[in-house]
Design a protein around this motif. Structure first.
Motif, mmCIF file in Angstrom:
data_model
loop_
_atom_site.group_PDB
_atom_site.id
_atom_site.type_symbol
_atom_site.label_atom_id
_atom_site.label_comp_id
_atom_site.label_asym_id
_atom_site.label_seq_id
_atom_site.Cartn_x
_atom_site.Cartn_y
_atom_site.Cartn_z
ATOM 1 N N MET A 226 43.593 46.878 39.502
ATOM 2 C CA MET A 226 43.791 46.437 38.119
ATOM 3 C C MET A 226 43.068 45.120 37.847
ATOM 4 S SD MET A 226 47.834 47.353 37.705
ATOM 5 C CE MET A 226 48.030 46.305 36.277
ATOM 6 N N SER A 227 43.109 44.208 38.819
ATOM 7 C CA SER A 227 42.462 42.905 38.646
ATOM 8 C C SER A 227 40.949 43.043 38.619
ATOM 9 C CB SER A 227 42.889 41.955 39.768
ATOM 10 O OG SER A 227 44.285 41.744 39.758
ATOM 11 N N ILE A 228 40.415 43.907 39.478
ATOM 12 C CA ILE A 228 38.971 44.162 39.473
ATOM 13 C C ILE A 228 38.545 44.758 38.132
ATOM 14 C CG2 ILE A 228 37.170 45.652 40.443
ATOM 15 C CD1 ILE A 228 38.485 45.282 43.168
ATOM 16 N N ASN A 229 39.303 45.741 37.684
ATOM 17 C CA ASN A 229 39.009 46.397 36.408
ATOM 18 C C ASN A 229 39.022 45.382 35.268
ATOM 19 O OD1 ASN A 229 38.601 48.268 34.424
ATOM 20 N ND2 ASN A 229 40.629 49.185 34.535
ATOM 21 N N GLY A 230 40.059 44.535 35.241
ATOM 22 C CA GLY A 230 40.176 43.542 34.173
ATOM 23 C C GLY A 230 39.080 42.498 34.220
ATOM 24 N N THR A 231 38.736 42.027 35.429
ATOM 25 C CA THR A 231 37.722 40.979 35.556
ATOM 26 C C THR A 231 36.334 41.498 35.202
ATOM 27 O OG1 THR A 231 39.035 39.963 37.322
ATOM 28 C CG2 THR A 231 36.764 39.218 37.089
#
Length: 297
Positions: A226-231
């Motif tokens: 999720m963090s990779i996707n958001g960043t």
């Protein structure tokens, strides 16, 4: 002989009810997600303006690797990803572990304080950080008063410091969000497991690495993806904090795609190609994370 009962069996009715619930959501996902993705891919193979588009193959994709601003936006985005995501997730796990202590008083208050930043509007918090790190802002005034600086430093006008401000803002905004997932995972771990480890002589550090991290592995993988996707889709901070400056030093891929499609001379074909490039990167990184985290034989 008794006549056979007409109508669907119980299993058939259950299946029909399941499909009845799934069908509207499936149609909505197909119309609102998959159809635009297909149209965007088709558009990425075309070049033109208004209603006049012509097929040009993969020329838009080839152009990306010659576009210095786009390549810089890719480098900036991965720079944020490499620094911000690990720090944020480690802080989230440590805070969740601390706030999961059954003997801690006012746990609800502390949990709310940590989670509160992620309830703040994306635009609002970006503007707040912009004022905080302005040359006459609170941070500069504090540093001047304690003697670390002789005069206000232009944090948002210098490339490296502007990137650091964005990273600090991201960590402040999203750490509490991820902490909630880890806190939920920790509360599903039986406290007797920790008590047994304590009886066996395991200290806090060994307990954390031997029990907490392995049992939280599915949650860690999920938050990492999720963090990779958001960043990789980072937009608000680049636009509202620095506007991509100075000299595109902080611009992100999503920000550049927006500029290409809606500012200057709009080019939806090239913007669609860049958006599809981001989609492919997100898919590849998510697949790698799932494969690395899958421990099944």
């Amino acid at each position: 002989m008794e006549p056979k009962k007409k109508g669907m069996s119980l299993i058939a009715k259950q299946k029909a009810a399941g499909w009845a619930f799934l069908t509207p959501a499936t149609i909505m996902i197909a119309v609102m997600s998959f159809y635009p993705m297909i149209r965007a891919f088709i558009l990425s193979l075309q070049t033109g303006k208004g209603a006049n588009y012509r097929f040009t193959g993969f020329s838009n994709y080839a152009r990306m690797f010659e576009d210095r601003v786009f390549l810089r936006s890719v480098g900036n985005t991965f720079f944020y990803l490499a620094i911000q995501v690990p720090i944020m997730l480690v802080l989230a796990i440590l805070l969740a572990q601390l706030l999961n202590n059954k003997d801690l008083r006012f746990k609800g208050f502390f949990r709310t304080c940590v989670f509160l930043p992620c309830a703040t509007s994306l635009v609002s918090y970006a503007i707040i950080f912009r004022f905080l790190f302005a040359q006459d802002g609170l941070v500069n005034n504090a540093l001047v008063k304690i003697g670390l600086l002789d005069q206000g430093y232009n944090f948002l006008g210098t490339a490296w410091s502007a990137k650091m401000v964005i990273i600090i803002a991201l960590i402040w905004r999203w750490t509490g969000y991820n902490m909630v997932f880890y806190l939920a995972g920790l509360q599903n771990i039986e406290y007797s497991v920790y008590e047994a480890a304590k009886i066996d002589g395991a200290n806090g550090w060994k307990t954390f690495w031997g029990i907490t991290v392995p049992l939280l592995k599915p949650t860690i993988i999920m938050t990492f993806i999720m963090s990779i996707n958001g960043t990789l889709q980072l937009f608000d901070e680049s636009v509202n904090l620095t506007n991509g400056g100075p000299a595109n030093a902080t611009i992100t891929m999503s920000h550049y795609i927006y500029n290409t499609c809606f500012l200057r001379a709009p080019n939806f074909g090239y913007g669609s190609a860049m958006a599809f490039f981001v989609f492919i990167i997100v898919a590849i990184l998510a697949f790698i994370n799932l494969k690395v985290g899958d421990t099944r034989d």
